[in-house]
Design an enzyme around this catalytic site. Structure first.
Site: not given
Ligand code: OSB
Ligand code: MG
Length: 375
Positions: A139, A165, A167, A193, A218, A243, A267, A295
């Site tokens: 991510s 992924k 952001k 995401d 996402e 999510d 999660k 995660g």
């Molecule tokens: O939206 O998946 C998410 C991290 C913190 C809060 C929300 C998200 C995330 C990540 C990190 O995408 C995923 C990781 O732990 O590598």
């Molecule tokens: Mg997410």
């Protein structure tokens, strides 16, 4: 062989991230992490992690609300009470007790680790996981410009990650994704995401993202929304993955009924622990919904629980289970979590409990505050 927790130790540690992690709703530079040590009546002791962040930008919970919830409401319900199974403990935490899923999950998931230790089994086996290797995704946070993102995405692809992924948020989306798609090629497994950054009035922009052949988009819309996601899904070819919106089995059922998405990022902490995660997993098997394990920038402790869950058969898409070295100079477990050159993480299925050793001295060194609760 019931589970009875005698003592709960809460420790807040601070681990600096190697690089700041920016999502549309906030940024993390130093991860404030709540670790729990649970000790049962027979002296078995396990570590678990509460993944709530510092600010309420992902969900209403924070590390501070979780501390309060565990101390004042959760601990009194579970301490010195025998539970036949972790699921029974889960149900006790649901009774007339709304929300606080991440706080509840830290205890509930720890109770699964206690059960695993007592049976001399790995968490993966206890949860009926079937796989010993899991595809890994990365991510990548929001970057300053498309070129920086392209460089990071290329590196990730070369390292073997099976899902990349990106952001996104309005203004850091179409151009950024276009640049990554152009550089990585049509076959690269890319997704985005948005962490709730869009509304239905952004349809034009979302339709542009729809043209990049993404594996999924996402959580484009609000954290607690399902109805608008259903409207949006009808307008997009790309599957929507939820999510934030999936906080329970019932919300997963609602997503399916409404057509609000086609993929679920499970999660375990977000849904209150493994009992609900398993129920959602099984629902998704029955309804032909793909899932993967997300995660929360966990330390190696929290990550071990996610890896165990992701070993179940319907976690068919790569999880956000990046190796320790992606996040930290040094993790708090040994061995650290790693990924091989083909993007696979190995599930420690032959080790009892969470499958990694927790570096207690290092936790002591990193601890900012701690509190032990017993009845
Ligand atoms: O939206 O998946 C998410 C991290 C913190 C809060 C929300 C998200 C995330 C990540 C990190 O995408 C995923 C990781 O732990 O590598
Ligand atoms: Mg997410």
């Amino acid at each position: 062989m019931s589970i009875s927790i005698e003592r709960i130790k809460l420790c807040e540690i601070r681990l600096p991230l190697k690089e700041p992690f920016q999502i549309s709703s906030g940024i993390a530079t130093v991860r404030r992490i709540l670790l729990l040590q649970l000790t049962d009546a027979e002296g078995i002791s396990v570590w678990s992690e509460c993944v709530a962040g510092e600010h309420p930008n992902y969900s209403p919970e924070t590390i501070d609300t979780a501390w309060l919830a565990i101390r004042d409401w959760i601990a009194p319900r579970v301490l010195d009470r025998p539970f036949a199974t972790p699921s029974e403990l889960h149900h006790e935490l649901q009774r007339d007790f709304r929300g606080h899923n991440m706080a509840k999950a830290a205890i509930e998931m720890g109770s699964w680790a206690i059960a695993a230790e007592r049976q001399g089994k790995s968490l993966s086996l206890l949860l009926a996981g079937t796989r010993d290797r899991i595809g890994t995704g990365i991510s990548i946070g929001i970057q300053e410009d498309p070129a920086t993102l392209v460089a990071k995405a290329s590196q990730a692809l070369a390292a073997g990650y099976r899902k990349i992924k990106l952001k996104v948020k309005p203004g850091a989306d179409v151009d950024y994704v276009a640049a990554v798609r152009a550089e990585l090629g049509d076959a690269a497994p890319i997704m985005v995401d948005a962490n709730n950054a869009y509304g239905l009035d952004d349809l034009d922009r979302l339709k542009q993202l729809d043209e990049f052949d993404l594996i999924m988009i996402e959580q484009p819309l609000a954290w607690d929304d399902l109805v608008r996601h259903a409207t949006l899904q009808q307008q997009l070819k790309t599957p929507i993955c939820l999510d934030e919106s999936i906080t329970s089995l019932e919300r997963a059922e609602d997503m399916i009924t409404l057509g609000a998405g086609r993929i679920i990022n499970i999660k375990p902490a977000r849904v209150g622990g493994f009992t609900q995660s398993l129920a959602i997993h099984h629902l998704c098997v029955a309804k032909d919904i793909r899932t993967w394990c997300g995660g929360m920038l966990e330390s190696g402790v929290g990550r071990s629980y996610n890896v165990a869950l992701a070993s179940l058969p319907n976690f068919t898409l790569p999880g956000d289970l990046s190796p320790s070295s992606r996040y930290w100079e040094r993790d708090i477990v040994s061995p650290e979590w790693t990924m091989d050159g083909t993007g696979m993480v190995t599930v420690p299925r032959d080790e009892p409990g969470i499958g990694v050793k927790v570096d207690v001295d290092r936790i002591d060194d990193l601890t900012h505050r701690s509190q032990t609760i017993s009845s």
